[in-house]
Design an enzyme around this catalytic site. Sequence first.
Site, mmCIF file in Angstrom:
data_model
loop_
_atom_site.group_PDB
_atom_site.id
_atom_site.type_symbol
_atom_site.label_atom_id
_atom_site.label_comp_id
_atom_site.label_asym_id
_atom_site.label_seq_id
_atom_site.Cartn_x
_atom_site.Cartn_y
_atom_site.Cartn_z
ATOM 1 N N HIS A 124 0.166 -12.286 1.578
ATOM 2 C CA HIS A 124 -0.671 -11.285 0.693
ATOM 3 C C HIS A 124 -0.722 -11.656 -0.448
ATOM 4 O O HIS A 124 0.293 -11.775 -1.217
ATOM 5 C CB HIS A 124 -0.229 -9.981 1.042
ATOM 6 C CG HIS A 124 -0.751 -8.802 0.529
ATOM 7 N ND1 HIS A 124 -0.561 -7.446 0.309
ATOM 8 C CD2 HIS A 124 -2.271 -8.807 0.092
ATOM 9 C CE1 HIS A 124 -1.390 -6.837 0.090
ATOM 10 N NE2 HIS A 124 -2.730 -7.459 -0.312
ATOM 11 N N TYR A 182 0.897 -1.219 -0.033
ATOM 12 C CA TYR A 182 0.062 0.033 0.038
ATOM 13 C C TYR A 182 1.019 1.237 -0.055
ATOM 14 O O TYR A 182 1.392 1.651 1.166
ATOM 15 C CB TYR A 182 -1.174 0.137 1.208
ATOM 16 C CG TYR A 182 -1.946 -1.265 1.296
ATOM 17 C CD1 TYR A 182 -2.198 -1.802 -0.005
ATOM 18 C CD2 TYR A 182 -2.499 -1.678 2.412
ATOM 19 C CE1 TYR A 182 -3.057 -2.912 0.326
ATOM 20 C CE2 TYR A 182 -3.048 -2.753 2.640
ATOM 21 C CZ TYR A 182 -3.520 -3.432 1.638
ATOM 22 O OH TYR A 182 -4.364 -4.444 1.698
#
Length: 308
Positions: A131, A50
């Site tokens: 992830h 992110y």
Amino acid sequence: MRTLDDLPRHGFGAAPIGGLYEAVGEEQARATVEAAWSRGVRLFDTAPHYGLGLSERRLGAALAGRTGYVLSTKVGRLLRPAGRSGRDDQGFDVPAAYERVWDFSRDGVRRSLEESLDRLGLPRVDIALIHDPDDHLEEALTQAYPALAELREEGVVRAIGVGMNQWRAPLRFVEETGVDVVMLAGRYTLLDQSGLPLLDACLERGVRVLAAGVFNSGLLATPRPSGTFDYRPAPPAVLERARRVAAVCETYGVALPQAAMAFPLRHPAVASIVLGARSPQEVEANAALWSRPVPDDLWRELEAEGLI
């Protein structure tokens, strides 16, 4: 940390303050986290992906000195200096100072978490998630998971799991490993309940679920459905179904996004929903909706009409 049986019901997704889709200034990012804290949010989720580490740095700074919260971050993408100019090309409006390198190896996982802790300014985190291992599943199962299990044993993390926007691969982790938690994005919502087999397996094995993507990338985010579904223009059939759901909600005085937030929490495996926000105003709008009860009759009517 709180036990996984007592996770906060509402979490803050920190991708937007890392510049998801559009840049966010430092002051706005800090004010957004402060608004979430003021609204009682005590679950915060971030990742190296992110904003090329920006989300982790901002979240860590905003939470510095606070206690009594649960924080999750992720492994699987290492950040390495890019040696180039320009902007990031993977959805974040940030300088392309780093590049993401997929790495689900034992050493890569340990380096990833060490670097995340440095950006966060923390000695440990509560939850570490593998992830998006869609294209690296065997490596994630045989190397990333054992590495996280070691870190859990060492006390560097309290709980471990996997975060994905599909349900079949996480089901393998639930069935074949000792994960504590799964973050499932967009697969148990008002419009997509395909992840139900995963949730049922999690319930059977005591694995807690964090439900993300509850608005299916935007279609359920406003009282009148519009925008994208799974990050693409909504197909006509899906848009029509969303409109029918919204119409039923309206007869009960319930806004569509209010129902979208409440729906995943009806499944007993779902401990929390995680909502991204890029401004204090978005936090306040979400909190105003999640604080309102949704009548049981609404769910019964949606079930009777075959809409959920």
